[in-house]
Design an enzyme around this catalytic site. Structure first.
Site: not given
Length: 593
Positions: A158, A21, A25
């Site tokens: 989460p 993966e 940038p």
């Protein structure tokens, strides 16, 4: 091809599949550096690679661009992340239509993180509230075209984890039930969130099976590259850190190399434990770095740095429109991305034989053929932008490249000479010193095993063959001498052409000559590279243009070095030479002038 099909195919063959993966940038230079690193990593044969969407949809356009290049230039099966964050339906459909038109068949459907500056996810007007909605939409609108992957959370999402105690049993069970709804809605693969307690992952897999989830579940492995990054990522994802990992990291947390080596060791041991249970696929979160991911795979024996398997002599395309392509002209062997760009959009791609389905409509030369990644451009500038006073100085550059003193060439997108070329590097040095400036070559091969580390391709169990091939530039007087000498070697065939198209040849303009082929059990003979007169006439324009747009441009206008290169471009000939006797032939005998 769908990722799920590749994973099931590998499992059926008894192979362990792996994938990488990446994320987009922030800078143009970072993007080019990523593609250079990606090229090296993809050479090891991942089943697929994926590219993330970016927090809050912040990198949507860049993700689409990178996914396209991954699929069509890097030639790796690509899975694109797609989230609901800040994405009304029309934007989602635009993204899906874009990747579909680019031959991409794989999507990782996610809800996505909250937009920048927000703590909670908020459904955008005209958009979706969750990944389940996105899966349902993709299946409803696109049917079975896309392979859909969804995320699994071994410790629960989460949002369901409160404090250090982890998710409650109820929250964990609800999360599992929601995952099953995503699979029932059409997802065919699960890739998990990162974890560092392998037992938690294995329990998660078992719990999924207990509630009827039957699709493959791929563990997401994130190597520890540096201590601060590790704490930041595990904190964001609310990932449990086993006490033994904390104890191992604490004494070395300020030593980045020691942390990286521990991360490789830990990742290796985690993967060994997972693979021992029968799971046959690993997904590595690279964080756009290669050393740790490659180190883990090497430790597991899944790859060898010195032995990279090749399905064909060139990296096959993964675009759904050209996936059957298995024949190409040899001329672009060192410039595969240029070939891909110039043949993009063909109605058919050669399969089985070049003559059966070739499309002569090559794309026109554009600046894309001559632009380079910044790192490669810098290397070329260092190695080739030296003062040139004579053709002997030019010859010295080519000779140094063949000797390995230079690692770049204006005529190559690759790094240095290819392994098979080293078989004939002494002969190449000799003829370059004589003024025959080589840009492409292959040695004769007569029945080498197909898993040979230097000339093999196609996997084990077969045999490969090659006719010796040379491609070079030379002055007219040297060409005249060579043509006269070739008359004594009936197995040699050639095409020679200058920039203006003046041609000399001893073969028919309609001839197509297979110069590489392989014989494999239960298959027809495969002929992946050919010499084709018509394609050579297309290639020659690109090859001659490199003298000025690839090399001469390194010098200022009016510079004597630039003028010398322009003179060579106008007066030299490009020659394609084949020795059709791959058993006893000697291609280089004709150069003993």
């Amino acid at each position: 091809m769908k990722v799920i099909e590749k994973i099931l195919e590998a499992a059926g063959d008894g192979r362990t599949a792996f994938s990488f993966e990446y994320f987009p940038p922030k800078t143009e230079e970072g993007v080019e550096n990523l593609f250079e690193r990606m090229d090296r990593m993809v050479a090891h044969g991942p089943s697929f690679c994926d590219i993330t969407w970016g927090a809050g949809g912040s990198t949507a356009d860049l993700t689409l661009e990178i996914a396209n290049r991954m699929q069509n230039m890097v030639c790796v099966e690509t899975m694109m992340h797609l989230t609901c964050t800040n994405m009304p339906v029309e934007k989602i459909d635009h993204a899906l239509e874009t990747i579909k038109s680019n031959g991409i068949q794989n999507v990782l459907a996610l809800r996505g993180d909250p937009p920048h500056g927000q703590d909670k996810f908020v459904q955008v007007e005209g958009g979706f509230a969750c990944a389940l909605d996105l899966v349902q939409h993709i299946r409803a609108k696109y049917g079975d075209y896309f392979g859909i992957t969804v995320a699994g959370y071994p410790e629960a999402h989460p949002d369901a984890i409160q404090g250090e105690g982890g998710a409650t049993l109820e929250a964990y069970s609800n999360d599992l039930a929601y995952l099953k709804r995503k699979v029932d809605a059409g997802a065919d693969l699960i890739v998990t969130q990162l974890f560092y307690d392998t037992d938690i992952f294995l329990k998660f897999v078992n719990d999924c099976r207990q509630i009827g989830i039957t699709c493959p579940i791929v563990p997401g492995i994130m190597p520890i590259n540096n201590y601060k990054g590790f704490l930041r990522m595990t904190g964001f994802c609310k990932t449990k850190i086993p006490s033994e990992i904390t104890a191992a990291l604490d004494p070395i947390k300020d030593n980045e190399e020691a942390v990286r080596q521990y991360g490789i060791h830990l990742g290796t041991e985690m993967c060994k434990k997972i693979l021992a249970t029968g799971i046959k696929t690993l997904h590595l979160y690279t964080l756009n770095m290669d050393k740790s991911a490659i180190g883990i795979l090497m430790n597991l024996g899944l790859i060898e740095e010195s032995k990279v398997s090749r399905p064909l002599p060139w990296r096959p395309a993964t675009n759904v429109f050209r996936v059957k392509e298995d024949v190409r002209p040899i001329f672009w062997a060192n410039r595969p991305k240029s070939y891909l760009k110039r043949t993009l959009g063909w109605d058919q791609y050669p399969h089985g034989r070049w003559g059966d389905s070739r499309n002569p409509s090559y794309g026109a030369l554009t600046d894309h053929q001559f632009t380079r990644p910044r790192g490669r451009g810098k290397k070329l500038q260092e190695e080739w932008a030296v003062p040139l006073k004579s053709v002997e100085d030019i010859s010295e550059r080519f000779t140094n490249f063949c000797q390995g003193k230079l690692t770049s060439s204006p005529w190559s997108e690759l790094d240095g000479l290819q392994p098979e070329t080293k078989i004939i590097d002494d002969q190449l040095v000799n003829i370059n010193q004589k003024g025959f400036l080589t840009i492409n070559s292959q040695p004769a091969v007569n029945g080498e095993k197909s898993d040979s580390p230097t000339v093999g391709w196609g996997g084990p169990g077969g045999y490969v063959y090659q006719k010796a091939y040379l491609e070079f530039f030379c002055a007219k007087e040297k060409l005249d001498q060579l043509i006269e000498k070739i008359k004594a070697f009936p197995s040699l065939t050639y095409i020679a052409v200058n920039k203006d198209g003046e041609t000399f040849s001893n073969i028919s303009p309609n001839a197509v000559n297979a110069v590489t082929w392989g014989v494999f059990p239960g298959k027809e003979i495969i002929q992946p590279t050919v010499v084709d007169h018509a394609s050579f006439m297309v290639w020659k324009d690109e090859a001659f243009e490199i003298w000025t747009r690839g090399w001469g441009c390194m010098f200022p206008e009016g510079d004597s070095s630039r003028e010398l290169l322009e003179k060579v471009q106008k007066t030299y000939y490009l020659v394609s030479l084949v020795d059709n006797d791959y058993v006893q032939g000697d291609l280089f005998a004709a150069f003993k002038i």
